[in-house]
Write a protein that holds these residues in place. Structure first.
Motif, PDB file in Angstrom:
ATOM      1  N   ILE A  66       0.901  -1.013  -0.018  1.00 19.18           N
ATOM      2  CA  ILE A  66      -0.031  -0.103  -0.107  1.00 19.18           C
ATOM      3  C   ILE A  66       1.054   1.381  -0.082  1.00 19.18           C
ATOM      4  O   ILE A  66       1.950   1.361   0.680  1.00 19.18           O
ATOM      5  N   GLY A  67       0.530   2.409  -0.810  1.00 20.31           N
ATOM      6  CA  GLY A  67       1.347   3.216  -0.802  1.00 20.31           C
ATOM      7  C   GLY A  67       2.430   3.370  -1.737  1.00 20.31           C
ATOM      8  O   GLY A  67       3.229   4.394  -1.901  1.00 20.31           O
ATOM      9  N   SER A  68       2.607   2.310  -2.372  1.00 19.37           N
ATOM     10  CA  SER A  68       3.831   1.970  -3.342  1.00 19.37           C
ATOM     11  C   SER A  68       3.422   1.965  -4.841  1.00 19.37           C
ATOM     12  O   SER A  68       2.306   1.983  -5.323  1.00 19.37           O
ATOM     13  N   LYS A  69       4.207   1.536  -5.676  1.00 17.23           N
ATOM     14  CA  LYS A  69       3.928   1.533  -7.170  1.00 17.23           C
ATOM     15  C   LYS A  69       2.999   0.178  -7.514  1.00 17.23           C
ATOM     16  O   LYS A  69       2.226   0.464  -8.390  1.00 17.23           O
ATOM     17  N   TYR A  70       3.212  -0.700  -6.981  1.00 20.03           N
ATOM     18  CA  TYR A  70       2.302  -1.891  -7.137  1.00 20.03           C
ATOM     19  C   TYR A  70       1.707  -2.278  -5.556  1.00 20.03           C
ATOM     20  O   TYR A  70       2.210  -2.779  -4.653  1.00 20.03           O
ATOM     21  N   SER A  71       0.502  -1.885  -5.580  1.00 17.86           N
ATOM     22  CA  SER A  71      -0.243  -2.083  -4.302  1.00 17.86           C
ATOM     23  C   SER A  71      -0.444  -3.578  -3.937  1.00 17.86           C
ATOM     24  O   SER A  71      -0.908  -4.512  -4.791  1.00 17.86           O
ATOM     25  N   TYR A 118      -5.079  -4.370  -5.854  1.00 20.89           N
ATOM     26  CA  TYR A 118      -4.067  -5.107  -5.007  1.00 20.89           C
ATOM     27  C   TYR A 118      -3.564  -6.545  -5.864  1.00 20.89           C
ATOM     28  O   TYR A 118      -2.493  -6.783  -5.845  1.00 20.89           O
ATOM     29  N   SER A 119      -4.355  -6.700  -7.085  1.00 23.17           N
ATOM     30  CA  SER A 119      -4.098  -7.773  -7.678  1.00 23.17           C
ATOM     31  C   SER A 119      -2.831  -7.431  -8.609  1.00 23.17           C
ATOM     32  O   SER A 119      -1.989  -8.219  -9.098  1.00 23.17           O
ATOM     33  N   THR A 120      -2.580  -6.222  -8.753  1.00 24.38           N
ATOM     34  CA  THR A 120      -1.466  -5.662  -9.654  1.00 24.38           C
ATOM     35  C   THR A 120      -0.143  -5.954  -8.905  1.00 24.38           C
ATOM     36  O   THR A 120       0.867  -6.241  -9.547  1.00 24.38           O
ATOM     37  N   GLY A 121      -0.072  -6.033  -7.514  1.00 26.45           N
ATOM     38  CA  GLY A 121       1.078  -6.466  -6.965  1.00 26.45           C
ATOM     39  C   GLY A 121       1.580  -7.992  -7.231  1.00 26.45           C
ATOM     40  O   GLY A 121       2.722  -8.230  -7.206  1.00 26.45           O
ATOM     41  N   ILE A 122       0.453  -8.797  -7.212  1.00 26.82           N
ATOM     42  CA  ILE A 122       0.532 -10.205  -7.495  1.00 26.82           C
ATOM     43  C   ILE A 122       1.532 -10.200  -8.716  1.00 26.82           C
ATOM     44  O   ILE A 122       2.403 -11.116  -9.065  1.00 26.82           O
ATOM     45  N   GLY A 123       0.819  -9.611  -9.759  1.00 25.83           N
ATOM     46  CA  GLY A 123       1.523  -9.930 -11.030  1.00 25.83           C
ATOM     47  C   GLY A 123       2.855  -9.158 -11.167  1.00 25.83           C
ATOM     48  O   GLY A 123       3.891  -9.848 -11.645  1.00 25.83           O
ATOM     49  N   ALA A 124       3.018  -8.155 -10.361  1.00 26.38           N
ATOM     50  CA  ALA A 124       4.429  -7.507 -10.527  1.00 26.38           C
ATOM     51  C   ALA A 124       5.380  -8.371  -9.795  1.00 26.38           C
ATOM     52  O   ALA A 124       6.471  -8.461 -10.278  1.00 26.38           O
ATOM     53  N   TYR A 125       5.093  -8.893  -8.527  1.00 29.16           N
ATOM     54  CA  TYR A 125       6.141  -9.944  -7.894  1.00 29.16           C
ATOM     55  C   TYR A 125       6.306 -10.958  -8.615  1.00 29.16           C
ATOM     56  O   TYR A 125       7.541 -11.533  -8.564  1.00 29.16           O
ATOM     57  N   ILE A 126       5.561 -11.857  -9.433  1.00 26.65           N
ATOM     58  CA  ILE A 126       5.645 -12.825 -10.342  1.00 26.65           C
ATOM     59  C   ILE A 126       6.739 -12.315 -11.516  1.00 26.65           C
ATOM     60  O   ILE A 126       7.592 -13.164 -11.578  1.00 26.65           O
ATOM     61  N   ARG A 127       6.367 -11.070 -12.151  1.00 22.71           N
ATOM     62  CA  ARG A 127       7.363 -10.800 -12.966  1.00 22.71           C
ATOM     63  C   ARG A 127       8.724 -10.408 -12.482  1.00 22.71           C
ATOM     64  O   ARG A 127       9.900 -10.849 -13.309  1.00 22.71           O
ATOM     65  N   ARG A 162      -2.110  -7.067 -15.787  1.00 26.66           N
ATOM     66  CA  ARG A 162      -1.635  -5.613 -15.591  1.00 26.66           C
ATOM     67  C   ARG A 162      -0.381  -5.449 -15.092  1.00 26.66           C
ATOM     68  O   ARG A 162       0.796  -4.623 -15.459  1.00 26.66           O
ATOM     69  N   GLY A 163      -0.313  -5.791 -13.793  1.00 25.55           N
ATOM     70  CA  GLY A 163       0.895  -5.881 -12.922  1.00 25.55           C
ATOM     71  C   GLY A 163       2.257  -6.457 -13.398  1.00 25.55           C
ATOM     72  O   GLY A 163       3.175  -5.938 -13.590  1.00 25.55           O
ATOM     73  N   PHE A 164       1.754  -7.563 -14.289  1.00 26.28           N
ATOM     74  CA  PHE A 164       2.898  -8.491 -14.803  1.00 26.28           C
ATOM     75  C   PHE A 164       3.554  -7.677 -15.840  1.00 26.28           C
ATOM     76  O   PHE A 164       4.809  -7.810 -15.881  1.00 26.28           O
ATOM     77  N   PHE A 165       2.735  -7.030 -16.775  1.00 27.27           N
ATOM     78  CA  PHE A 165       3.367  -6.358 -17.836  1.00 27.27           C
ATOM     79  C   PHE A 165       4.044  -4.883 -17.551  1.00 27.27           C
ATOM     80  O   PHE A 165       4.690  -4.428 -18.330  1.00 27.27           O
TER      81      PHE A 165
END
Length: 291
Positions: free
Chosen positions: A169-174, A218-227, A277-280
């Motif tokens: 929360i409060g960061s680039k990827y929630s 919040y799901s953008t964070g999941i995609g981002a950490y996977i990436r 979205r978070g992944f890309f």
């Protein structure tokens, strides 16, 4: 074993009051509460002042926001052999800290302990990954969520013990800062154990009835950490690409269609959209998976 509870807080007061009350009645009292206060209006000053006579509280006001950044700041101040990150809207069962210490004393090689998250009920789980069965776990079956994790600092890989400030929360990827940390620590060989018998209470916010906006965020964070780990050529993260980005959300949408539940269908759809979205959004370039 002294425990350091690192609490990042912003915008909440009554919920924080409930947490503090639960800490007063802990059966194990060798702990400190490090409050990283991101409020600019003195919102919780009086609340904390009222508990300083009965709790060991360090109240630090900061001029930045971000859950991960605040928790990292608190880690640098922690003096305990065990560190945890309670949410400012969770409540500890009275024997949480006593049982946490007992688990670490019994399991001599244990570095990470994850406990159950309950929806203010002794039987109904809330947010995060929970199970009725206690077990050791690896990065392929991670358990819990941030506020249910406890770390033994003399056993954990200290080089890997930090929060990535891009997440939360409060960061680039929630979201997903806890999963990112946990995956990194497990990859480094730290031993982890989950038990549902230690109970932390937290309202269930991971539910389609709360609407799609939260899920999309919040799901953008999941995609981002996977990436992130895919970019590091981590072979094992392919499992999460398959599970989190394809199989699970598609099955949930199919079930919603079969049960004529349009709200759940929309929620699951936005979960899928947010993850992709978070992944890309995280970095550029593909990944050549290898062991």
């Amino acid at each position: 074993m002294k425990i350091s509870l690192v609490l990042a807080t912003l915008g909440r007061d009554l919920e924080l009051l409930d947490l503090l009350k639960s800490l007063i009645f802990q059966t194990y009292q060798d702990f400190e509460l490090i409050v990283i206060d991101q409020n600019r209006d003195g919102k919780i000053d009086n609340i904390l002042a009222g508990f300083k006579q009965c709790l060991d509280i360090k109240h630090l006001k900061v001029d930045f926001t971000g859950n991960a950044k605040a928790r990292d700041y608190g880690i640098g101040l922690a003096q305990g052999r065990i560190i945890a990150f309670p949410d400012d809207d969770c409540v500890y069962d009275k024997n949480v800290l006593e049982h946490v210490v007992a688990e670490f004393e019994t399991r001599k090689k244990l570095a990470i302990l994850v406990v159950g998250s309950y929806d203010f009920s002794d039987t109904r789980f809330s947010i995060g990954v929970n199970s009725r069965k206690a077990r050791y776990f690896s990065r392929l079956n991670m358990m819990g969520v941030e506020f249910t994790q406890f770390f033994a600092m003399d056993r954990v890989d200290r080089r890997q013990f930090y929060l990535d400030h891009d997440f939360g929360i409060g960061s680039k990827y929630s979201g997903a800062e806890g999963f990112e940390l946990l995956y990194r620590l497990l990859r480094s060989g730290n031993q982890a154990f989950y038990t549902p018998n230690i109970k932390i209470y937290h309202a269930n916010k991971d539910h389609y009835s709360l609407g799609t906006a939260r899920m999309l965020k919040y799901s953008t964070g999941i995609g981002a950490y996977i990436r992130k780990f895919a970019n590091q050529h981590d072979l094992f993260i392919a499992y999460y690409i398959l599970r989190k980005m394809l199989v699970a959300p598609v099955l949930k949408m199919l079930l919603a269609v079969l049960t004529f539940n349009p709200a759940k269908l929309a929620y699951s759809f936005y979960n899928l959209v947010g993850i992709w979205r978070g992944f890309f959004a995280y970095g550029r370039g593909g990944a050549n998976f290898k062991v």
